[in-house]
Design a protein around this motif. Structure first.
Motif, mmCIF file in Angstrom:
data_model
loop_
_atom_site.group_PDB
_atom_site.id
_atom_site.type_symbol
_atom_site.label_atom_id
_atom_site.label_comp_id
_atom_site.label_asym_id
_atom_site.label_seq_id
_atom_site.Cartn_x
_atom_site.Cartn_y
_atom_site.Cartn_z
ATOM 1 N N THR A 188 0.830 -1.204 0.000
ATOM 2 C CA THR A 188 0.000 0.000 0.000
ATOM 3 C C THR A 188 0.862 1.252 0.000
ATOM 4 O O THR A 188 0.581 2.225 -0.727
ATOM 5 C CB THR A 188 -0.930 0.010 1.223
ATOM 6 N N LEU A 189 1.922 1.242 0.803
ATOM 7 C CA LEU A 189 2.825 2.390 0.862
ATOM 8 C C LEU A 189 3.522 2.607 -0.482
ATOM 9 O O LEU A 189 3.649 3.751 -0.946
ATOM 10 C CB LEU A 189 3.864 2.171 1.962
ATOM 11 N N ILE A 190 3.966 1.521 -1.116
ATOM 12 C CA ILE A 190 4.587 1.632 -2.437
ATOM 13 C C ILE A 190 3.601 2.234 -3.441
ATOM 14 O O ILE A 190 3.957 3.105 -4.246
ATOM 15 C CB ILE A 190 5.080 0.256 -2.925
ATOM 16 N N ALA A 191 2.352 1.770 -3.389
ATOM 17 C CA ALA A 191 1.330 2.287 -4.299
ATOM 18 C C ALA A 191 1.087 3.774 -4.074
ATOM 19 O O ALA A 191 0.945 4.553 -5.023
ATOM 20 C CB ALA A 191 0.027 1.507 -4.135
ATOM 21 N N LEU A 192 1.036 4.192 -2.815
ATOM 22 C CA LEU A 192 0.825 5.613 -2.502
ATOM 23 C C LEU A 192 1.995 6.468 -2.976
ATOM 24 O O LEU A 192 1.797 7.538 -3.569
ATOM 25 C CB LEU A 192 0.624 5.783 -0.993
ATOM 26 N N LEU A 193 3.224 6.008 -2.732
ATOM 27 C CA LEU A 193 4.401 6.784 -3.106
ATOM 28 C C LEU A 193 4.562 6.862 -4.631
ATOM 29 O O LEU A 193 4.814 7.942 -5.177
ATOM 30 C CB LEU A 193 5.660 6.179 -2.478
ATOM 31 N N THR A 194 4.412 5.724 -5.302
ATOM 32 C CA THR A 194 4.547 5.737 -6.761
ATOM 33 C C THR A 194 3.398 6.499 -7.405
ATOM 34 O O THR A 194 3.577 7.147 -8.443
ATOM 35 C CB THR A 194 4.614 4.309 -7.324
ATOM 36 N N GLY A 195 2.220 6.434 -6.786
ATOM 37 C CA GLY A 195 1.097 7.214 -7.301
ATOM 38 C C GLY A 195 1.358 8.706 -7.194
ATOM 39 O O GLY A 195 1.016 9.487 -8.101
ATOM 40 N N ALA A 196 1.985 9.120 -6.081
ATOM 41 C CA ALA A 196 2.312 10.534 -5.904
ATOM 42 C C ALA A 196 3.354 10.976 -6.933
ATOM 43 O O ALA A 196 3.247 12.059 -7.529
ATOM 44 C CB ALA A 196 2.822 10.783 -4.492
ATOM 45 N N ILE A 197 4.368 10.132 -7.146
ATOM 46 C CA ILE A 197 5.413 10.457 -8.125
ATOM 47 C C ILE A 197 4.829 10.539 -9.530
ATOM 48 O O ILE A 197 5.181 11.432 -10.319
ATOM 49 C CB ILE A 197 6.540 9.404 -8.061
ATOM 50 N N TRP A 198 3.933 9.623 -9.842
ATOM 51 C CA TRP A 198 3.280 9.599 -11.154
ATOM 52 C C TRP A 198 2.303 10.770 -11.295
ATOM 53 O O TRP A 198 2.171 11.373 -12.351
ATOM 54 C CB TRP A 198 2.553 8.271 -11.323
ATOM 55 N N GLY A 199 1.649 11.110 -10.193
ATOM 56 C CA GLY A 199 0.617 12.133 -10.253
ATOM 57 C C GLY A 199 1.155 13.540 -10.429
ATOM 58 O O GLY A 199 0.507 14.387 -11.055
ATOM 59 N N GLN A 200 2.355 13.809 -9.897
ATOM 60 C CA GLN A 200 2.860 15.176 -9.946
ATOM 61 C C GLN A 200 2.978 15.727 -11.370
ATOM 62 O O GLN A 200 2.463 16.808 -11.662
ATOM 63 C CB GLN A 200 4.202 15.242 -9.203
ATOM 64 N N PRO A 201 3.626 15.011 -12.303
ATOM 65 C CA PRO A 201 3.709 15.553 -13.662
ATOM 66 C C PRO A 201 2.381 15.478 -14.419
ATOM 67 O O PRO A 201 2.157 16.246 -15.355
ATOM 68 C CB PRO A 201 4.778 14.677 -14.332
ATOM 69 N N MET A 202 1.508 14.563 -14.009
ATOM 70 C CA MET A 202 0.238 14.404 -14.719
ATOM 71 C C MET A 202 -0.818 15.387 -14.220
ATOM 72 O O MET A 202 -1.591 15.951 -15.010
ATOM 73 C CB MET A 202 -0.296 12.968 -14.544
ATOM 74 N N TRP A 203 -0.885 15.585 -12.903
ATOM 75 C CA TRP A 203 -1.918 16.418 -12.299
ATOM 76 C C TRP A 203 -1.404 17.769 -11.817
ATOM 77 O O TRP A 203 -2.183 18.653 -11.484
ATOM 78 C CB TRP A 203 -2.562 15.707 -11.098
ATOM 79 N N GLY A 204 -0.073 17.892 -11.713
ATOM 80 C CA GLY A 204 0.498 19.119 -11.188
ATOM 81 C C GLY A 204 0.558 19.150 -9.671
ATOM 82 O O GLY A 204 0.847 20.179 -9.070
ATOM 83 N N THR A 205 0.307 18.015 -9.035
ATOM 84 C CA THR A 205 0.348 17.937 -7.574
ATOM 85 C C THR A 205 0.645 16.494 -7.171
ATOM 86 O O THR A 205 0.281 15.549 -7.875
ATOM 87 C CB THR A 205 -0.987 18.378 -6.945
#
Length: 221
Positions: free
Chosen positions: A82-99
């Motif tokens: 779950t932690l890996i999913a949250l961290l990788t989601g955040a890394i992936w989300g920053q360039p895609m969503w701007g946050t």
């Protein structure tokens, strides 16, 4: 151990294939390749909790101690996924969503699921009586299953939020392109086998610890 070898092969092939042998996405560029870690870890975070739920129900019905210990053994593995999913989601989300973070329904339910994992493990450690601990953690597991299902189907329940739809679906049109799809399947297989391998090792350790505790109690008596 054959399972360990198979796990290593699937992880190695899936990640090397995905990260080094697939092209960049025409929209997301090389950022899309994080899906080979994010998607499998997210799937195992959810399915790990479902596995714990099934083991907890078996404990309630059959009072089989191995099932309770298997649920306990799976919790740290699921929490890490779950932690890996949250961290990788955040890394992936920053360039895609701007946050890095948005209180999107799926992201929020995933964060709550992670808190339930932590609470589940803490509850096991806080109670000395193993049977009472198994009962209370089983109840907590049932309650947390709501958020496990919500984190899987939140995109379908609420037609809002930034999170994209499922990368894998029975509807072929919703799947990622084949060039990403097949290495993703291999990566998922690797994560599934890794989860099974770690849970088996931890369950064996828990069973041996329980037997050792029982022997020590007999000697004291």
């Amino acid at each position: 151990m054959p399972l360990a070898v198979l796990t290593g092969l699937c992880l190695g092939i899936g990640l090397v294939w995905g990260f080094f042998l697939t092209p960049d996405d025409y929209k997301q560029g090389s950022t899309v390749k994080i899906l080979y870690i994010h998607v499998p870890s997210a799937l195992m975070a959810i399915n790990g909790w479902i596995m714990m739920l099934i083991a907890s129900l078996i404990w309630f019905v059959r009072r089989h101690h191995v099932s309770a210990l298997a649920a306990r053994a799976a919790a740290p593995v699921g929490a890490v996924m779950t932690l890996i999913a949250l961290l990788t989601g955040a890394i992936w989300g920053q360039p895609m969503w701007g946050t890095y973070w948005e209180w999107d329904p799926r992201l929020t339910s995933f964060m709550i699921l992670f808190v339930f994992y932590l609470g589940y493990m803490a509850l096991w450690e806080a109670i000395d009586d193993p049977d009472k601990a198994a009962d209370l953690t089983a109840i907590l597991c049932m309650v947390g299953s709501v958020f496990a299902l919500m984190s899987r189907y939140a995109v379908l329940i609420w037609n809002q939020g930034l999170h994209q739809g499922a990368s894998l679906s029975l509807d072929k049109e919703e799947n990622v392109a084949d060039v990403f799809y097949f290495p993703l399947l291999v990566s998922i297989a690797g994560f599934v086998l890794l989860f099974i391998l770690l849970v088996l090792i931890r369950t064996r350790t828990e069973v041996r610890a329980r037997r050792l505790h029982a022997l020590m109690q007999r000697e004291i008596a």
